[in-house]
Design a protein around this motif. Structure first.
Motif, PDB file in Angstrom:
ATOM      1  N   UNK A  20       0.859  -1.179   0.000  1.00 21.93           N
ATOM      2  CA  UNK A  20       0.000   0.000   0.000  1.00 21.93           C
ATOM      3  C   UNK A  20       0.896   1.229   0.000  1.00 21.93           C
ATOM      4  N   UNK A  21       0.610   2.132  -0.910  1.00 20.50           N
ATOM      5  CA  UNK A  21       1.414   3.356  -1.046  1.00 20.50           C
ATOM      6  C   UNK A  21       0.582   4.567  -0.659  1.00 20.50           C
ATOM      7  N   UNK A  22       1.259   5.541  -0.039  1.00 19.40           N
ATOM      8  CA  UNK A  22       0.575   6.810   0.233  1.00 19.40           C
ATOM      9  C   UNK A  22       1.108   7.854  -0.740  1.00 19.40           C
ATOM     10  N   UNK A  23       0.187   8.563  -1.359  1.00 20.17           N
ATOM     11  CA  UNK A  23       0.569   9.653  -2.260  1.00 20.17           C
ATOM     12  C   UNK A  23       0.752  10.905  -1.395  1.00 20.17           C
ATOM     13  N   UNK A  24       1.949  11.448  -1.372  1.00 13.98           N
ATOM     14  CA  UNK A  24       2.230  12.582  -0.493  1.00 13.98           C
ATOM     15  C   UNK A  24       1.938  13.928  -1.164  1.00 13.98           C
ATOM     16  N   UNK A  25       1.478  13.854  -2.379  1.00 11.13           N
ATOM     17  CA  UNK A  25       1.067  15.110  -3.026  1.00 11.13           C
ATOM     18  C   UNK A  25       2.042  15.576  -4.087  1.00 11.13           C
ATOM     19  N   UNK A  26       1.508  16.441  -4.940  1.00  8.38           N
ATOM     20  CA  UNK A  26       2.269  16.906  -6.099  1.00  8.38           C
ATOM     21  C   UNK A  26       3.607  17.538  -5.754  1.00  8.38           C
ATOM     22  N   UNK A  27       3.638  18.220  -4.616  1.00  4.56           N
ATOM     23  CA  UNK A  27       4.890  18.933  -4.318  1.00  4.56           C
ATOM     24  C   UNK A  27       6.094  17.993  -4.152  1.00  4.56           C
ATOM     25  N   UNK A  28       5.813  16.709  -3.906  1.00  5.29           N
ATOM     26  CA  UNK A  28       6.915  15.750  -3.810  1.00  5.29           C
ATOM     27  C   UNK A  28       7.192  15.064  -5.151  1.00  5.29           C
ATOM     28  N   UNK A  29       6.380  15.395  -6.174  1.00  5.94           N
ATOM     29  CA  UNK A  29       6.416  14.630  -7.421  1.00  5.94           C
ATOM     30  C   UNK A  29       7.432  15.130  -8.419  1.00  5.94           C
ATOM     31  N   UNK A  30       7.610  14.317  -9.505  1.00  4.85           N
ATOM     32  CA  UNK A  30       8.562  14.684 -10.544  1.00  4.85           C
ATOM     33  C   UNK A  30       7.838  15.318 -11.727  1.00  4.85           C
ATOM     34  N   UNK A  31       6.502  15.234 -11.724  1.00  5.43           N
ATOM     35  CA  UNK A  31       5.741  15.863 -12.792  1.00  5.43           C
ATOM     36  C   UNK A  31       5.575  14.979 -14.023  1.00  5.43           C
ATOM     37  N   UNK A  32       6.281  13.858 -14.045  1.00  2.44           N
ATOM     38  CA  UNK A  32       6.146  12.942 -15.184  1.00  2.44           C
ATOM     39  C   UNK A  32       4.717  12.399 -15.216  1.00  2.44           C
ATOM     40  N   UNK A  33       4.046  12.444 -16.373  1.00  2.00           N
ATOM     41  CA  UNK A  33       2.658  11.939 -16.403  1.00  2.00           C
ATOM     42  C   UNK A  33       2.554  10.470 -16.003  1.00  2.00           C
ATOM     43  N   UNK A  34       3.673   9.716 -16.180  1.00  2.00           N
ATOM     44  CA  UNK A  34       3.633   8.282 -15.821  1.00  2.00           C
ATOM     45  C   UNK A  34       3.973   8.049 -14.347  1.00  2.00           C
ATOM     46  N   UNK A  35       4.225   9.128 -13.614  1.00  2.00           N
ATOM     47  CA  UNK A  35       4.652   8.975 -12.214  1.00  2.00           C
ATOM     48  C   UNK A  35       3.574   8.219 -11.409  1.00  2.00           C
ATOM     49  N   UNK A  36       4.003   7.273 -10.580  1.00  2.00           N
ATOM     50  CA  UNK A  36       3.081   6.468  -9.762  1.00  2.00           C
ATOM     51  C   UNK A  36       3.899   5.652  -8.792  1.00  2.00           C
ATOM     52  N   UNK A  37       3.267   4.716  -8.056  1.00  2.00           N
ATOM     53  CA  UNK A  37       4.028   3.876  -7.126  1.00  2.00           C
ATOM     54  C   UNK A  37       5.217   3.228  -7.832  1.00  2.00           C
ATOM     55  N   UNK A  38       6.339   3.240  -7.179  1.00  2.00           N
ATOM     56  CA  UNK A  38       7.531   2.631  -7.756  1.00  2.00           C
ATOM     57  C   UNK A  38       8.289   3.587  -8.669  1.00  2.00           C
ATOM     58  N   UNK A  39       7.845   4.835  -8.764  1.00  2.00           N
ATOM     59  CA  UNK A  39       8.523   5.814  -9.627  1.00  2.00           C
ATOM     60  C   UNK A  39       9.981   5.934  -9.182  1.00  2.00           C
ATOM     61  N   UNK A  40      10.887   5.796 -10.149  1.00  2.00           N
ATOM     62  CA  UNK A  40      12.301   5.848  -9.787  1.00  2.00           C
ATOM     63  C   UNK A  40      12.818   7.277  -9.661  1.00  2.00           C
ATOM     64  N   UNK A  41      12.004   8.252 -10.097  1.00  2.12           N
ATOM     65  CA  UNK A  41      12.538   9.623 -10.157  1.00  2.12           C
ATOM     66  C   UNK A  41      12.208  10.467  -8.927  1.00  2.12           C
ATOM     67  N   UNK A  42      11.126  10.118  -8.235  1.00  3.54           N
ATOM     68  CA  UNK A  42      10.755  10.978  -7.107  1.00  3.54           C
ATOM     69  C   UNK A  42      10.213  10.155  -5.943  1.00  3.54           C
ATOM     70  N   UNK A  43       9.955  10.854  -4.856  1.00  6.96           N
ATOM     71  CA  UNK A  43       9.505  10.158  -3.641  1.00  6.96           C
ATOM     72  C   UNK A  43       8.055  10.526  -3.320  1.00  6.96           C
ATOM     73  N   UNK A  44       7.271  10.801  -4.378  1.00  7.53           N
ATOM     74  CA  UNK A  44       5.886  11.210  -4.121  1.00  7.53           C
ATOM     75  C   UNK A  44       5.070  10.061  -3.509  1.00  7.53           C
ATOM     76  N   UNK A  45       5.248   8.854  -4.041  1.00  2.50           N
ATOM     77  CA  UNK A  45       4.472   7.708  -3.539  1.00  2.50           C
ATOM     78  C   UNK A  45       5.353   6.892  -2.607  1.00  2.50           C
ATOM     79  N   UNK A  46       4.995   6.814  -1.343  1.00  2.91           N
ATOM     80  CA  UNK A  46       5.837   6.023  -0.447  1.00  2.91           C
ATOM     81  C   UNK A  46       5.088   4.774  -0.001  1.00  2.91           C
ATOM     82  N   UNK A  47       5.847   3.682   0.023  1.00  2.00           N
ATOM     83  CA  UNK A  47       5.245   2.410   0.424  1.00  2.00           C
ATOM     84  C   UNK A  47       5.111   2.420   1.944  1.00  2.00           C
ATOM     85  N   UNK A  48       3.890   2.261   2.438  1.00  2.00           N
ATOM     86  CA  UNK A  48       3.746   2.245   3.888  1.00  2.00           C
ATOM     87  C   UNK A  48       3.537   0.846   4.461  1.00  2.00           C
TER      88      UNK A  48
END
Ligand code: SER
Length: 673
Positions: free
Chosen positions: A174-202
């Motif tokens: 289960x991943x928590x989305x911490x919001x856009x401000x943590x994101x990389x902006x890539x439209x494909x960004x999601x759980x397991x994204x290698x570029x940013x820490x927006x989705x964290x596995x809890x």
């Protein structure tokens, strides 16, 4: 929500779902020599997963864990730790995927109030069952369910290919989305994204349904289990809306305390732009917390095994400390703030504070002492390279100064720069990688931990045995089980060693450093020599050799303890208590027993003190022990509650789990009990 509240909310939630709450096991796995440290909540339950123990069907815990495979990343990333707490709920052949998923969802969304829209999930690529539960029962939109391979969604990771053998299974995260401000902006960004820490596995829900028996060979387990793991620090950082785990209510006071102690004003502020400084402070906060917990569970700095890991944690903290301007011991001053931060979950740490800080300080002093020697050794190396007309410090030398001597790479670079020397950093990296692989191996679950052990075989017999050896040293008994080569057998005719369980036993099983009893077991037409006795799951297990005839399960026997030997052991047992009391009187209350051997011919008493004893101290302790003995105080044994025993001054070995009731002594004439 504070970390303490999260911990207790989790445990009471699962208690309300019929899970007995089991205390954290020690960081030092008992009964499991193949593991350096406890690294997951499920470790203490492995016999349940294999169906060898059946006394509970469910459990919940908050487990102290240490993982050291990735120390380099600690402090650099938001959530890497060496020590962490793992919340977990477990089912041993009881409920399975449907309840595990539904309860995880209920806990996060109802108990913690996380928003459904912020939660995403992943399942193992072939696990349609879990996929459909998320989709149809929980009603997660299908675009928020990702399927991953065995690297991400199998536990242990990649187990079908890489092992270890033993219980394993697909998992759902289960991943928590911490919001856009943590994101990389890539439209494909999601759980397991290698570029940013927006989705964290809890949370990791493992469906332990297979037993791996070889490369890609998975056989279904007789009963299906659940093993979940949720990192408490990461959950706290999500719930507290902070960027890294080091800003949570547990870590912030420790990190702030480090900032307080720093001499260099430029590096003081937590919020300053000195990113590197923040990384060093975070690493120190993590490592000192891990070191405190290791010591509390009985590990002392050493050059091998667990002690080496502890030493490494302390040394690495000091190397990070150098960047922050610390030129003398400082870690020991942080022990207080670690204990304060953690006392909600671990109130027992309070009484060890002073002792732990003494141990940390003495290790720090050793490090600073070698500082001078290090400089001389580095200069000698530079001289010999230059006189051999070489201009590069070889990789193995860099590795030696960094890994063995604890010198930071940046300091080595600085030194080389000053001497006009280059560095073979590629060679050094190769050696570091080998080292990382080794240490990952050391903390990984290795193949054999699930294989047959004497413990599993004893528990597997389902036989109970009553220990009667405090009152009687001889007794009639019935052979209830025989175990040979860790397998139950009906009878034994040959000479090799085997284990015997009796319905009642006068034999004291080895425990707490006291050696097991020896003696004889005799029946009609046969005789066994008892060469040792172990205590396994509270069952005295006699290790025997056949000296006459043959023995089979169901035989009636006469069990006889070697009385003289037992009495000699008992005297030495009593003497360890006297010695501990005397040492506390002479050296201070911080003296704690860290191990002991109580045998018929001698005793050894290991204790923690920060330096060697002087002749006067030794004499004073010896004098006191002799004085206690000369008082010839009558000794009465009394069963009492653990708390009552502690209050009455009895000394307990920290880190050991004691039963609620203990045998303690009541003495007269001021002799310590
Ligand atoms: N054993 C699993 C893990 O360590 C879940 O608890 O992630």
């Amino acid at each position: 929500m504070t970390t303490d509240q999260l911990r207790s909310k989790f445990l009471s939630f699962f208690a309300s779902k019929g899970h007995p709450v089991i205390p954290s096991d020690s960081l030092v796995p008992k009964d499991d020599p193949s593991l350096l440290f406890t690294g997951a909540g499920m470790n203490q339950f492995k016999d349940y997963f294999l169906g060898k123990r059946k006394d509970v069907k469910r459990a919940a815990s908050c487990q102290k864990c240490i993982r050291t495979g990735d120390l380099d990343n600690v402090g650099k990333t938001p959530s890497h730790h060496s020590f962490f707490e793992m919340l977990g709920n477990f089912s041993f052949g009881d409920y399975f995927k449907e309840e595990a998923i539904a309860w995880a969802w209920e806990f996060l969304t109802k108990e913690l109030g996380m928003k459904e829209k912020d939660l995403w999930v992943s399942v193992y690529k072939d696990d349609d069952e879990a996929y459909n539960i998320w989709l149809k029962k929980i009603r997660i939109p299908k675009e928020k369910i990702t399927r991953f391979g065995a690297h991400d969604n199998f536990w242990p990771a990649n187990a079908p290919e890489d092992g270890p053998n033993g219980p394993c299974g697909p998992c759902s995260e289960i991943y928590a989305d911490r919001g856009e401000k943590y994101g990389c902006g890539d439209p494909k960004c999601g759980p397991g994204c290698g570029k940013c820490k927006r989705y964290v596995e809890v949370w990791n829900l493992v469906f332990t349904q297979f037993n791996r028996i070889g490369l890609n060979k998975l056989e279904p387990l007789p009963s299906k289990n659940i093993d979940t793991g949720m990192g408490l620090e990461r959950l706290a950082s999500v719930m507290q809306g902070v960027e890294t785990n080091f800003e949570t209510d547990i870590f912030k006071p420790i990190v702030d305390e480090i900032a307080q102690l720093i001499d260099d004003p430029a590096k003081k502020s937590y919020a300053n732009s000195d990113k590197e400084g923040t990384g060093h402070r975070n690493a120190v906060a993590d490592h000192v917390r891990a070191a405190v917990f290791c010591i509390a569970d009985g590990v002392l700095p050493a050059n091998t095994g667990r002690g080496y890991v502890l030493k490494t944690l302390i040394r690495r903290s000091l190397v990070h400390g150098k960047f922050l301007g610390f030129e003398e011991p400082f870690l020991y001053k942080l022990v207080d703030s670690v204990v304060r931060a953690m006392k909600g979950g671990y109130p027992e740490m309070g009484s060890r504070r002073e002792n732990i800080s003494v141990i940390v300080k003495s290790e720090e002093e050793k490090f600073f002492q070698i500082g001078e020697d290090l400089r001389v050794d580095l200069e000698n190396l530079a001289d010999s390279l230059k006189s051999g007309k070489k201009d590069t410090i070889p990789g193995d030398k860099i590795f030696y100064f960094h890994d063995t001597r604890g010198l930071a790479i940046d300091l080595i670079k600085e030194f080389a720069g000053g001497e006009g020397l280059k560095l073979d950093l590629d060679g050094y990296e190769r050696l570091m990688e080998e080292q990382r692989k080794k240490s990952r191996g050391a903390t990984k679950l290795s193949g054999d931990i699930f294989s047959e052990t004497l413990t599993a075989a004893v528990v597997g017999t389902g036989v109970k045995s009553e220990f009667i050896g405090y009152d009687k040293l001889e007794s009639d008994a019935v052979v209830k089980a025989i175990i040979k080569d860790n397998k139950p057998v009906k009878e034994v005719t040959g000479p090799s060693e085997f284990a015997v369980i009796l319905d009642v036993s006068p034999f004291y099983g080895e425990t707490g450093g006291q050696v097991g009893d020896m003696g004889t077991i005799e029946g009609k037409g046969f005789k066994l020599e008892v060469v040792d006795t172990k205590l396994i799951d509270k069952i005295p297990v006699q290790i025997c050799k056949l000296t006459e005839g043959q023995v089979k399960s169901g035989d009636t026997v006469k069990a006889k303890v070697d009385k003289e030997r037992r009495m000699a052991i008992a005297r030495h047992h009593t003497a360890t208590h006297l010695l501990q009391a005397a040492l506390r009187k002479v050296l201070g209350q911080h003296v704690n027993q860290s191990g002991s051997l109580v045998a018929p011919e001698r005793l050894r008493f290991d204790f923690t003190h920060f330096k060697g004893l002087t002749g006067e101290e030794l004499e004073a302790a010896e004098g006191l022990v002799n004085d206690y003995i000369r008082r010839n105080a009558p000794l009465k044994v009394k069963e009492m509650g653990l708390e009552e025993a502690k209050k009455s001054g009895a000394t307990a070995l920290f880190g050991e789990k004691y039963d609620r009731n203990v045998r303690s002594w009541v003495t007269k004439n001021n002799v310590p009990g």
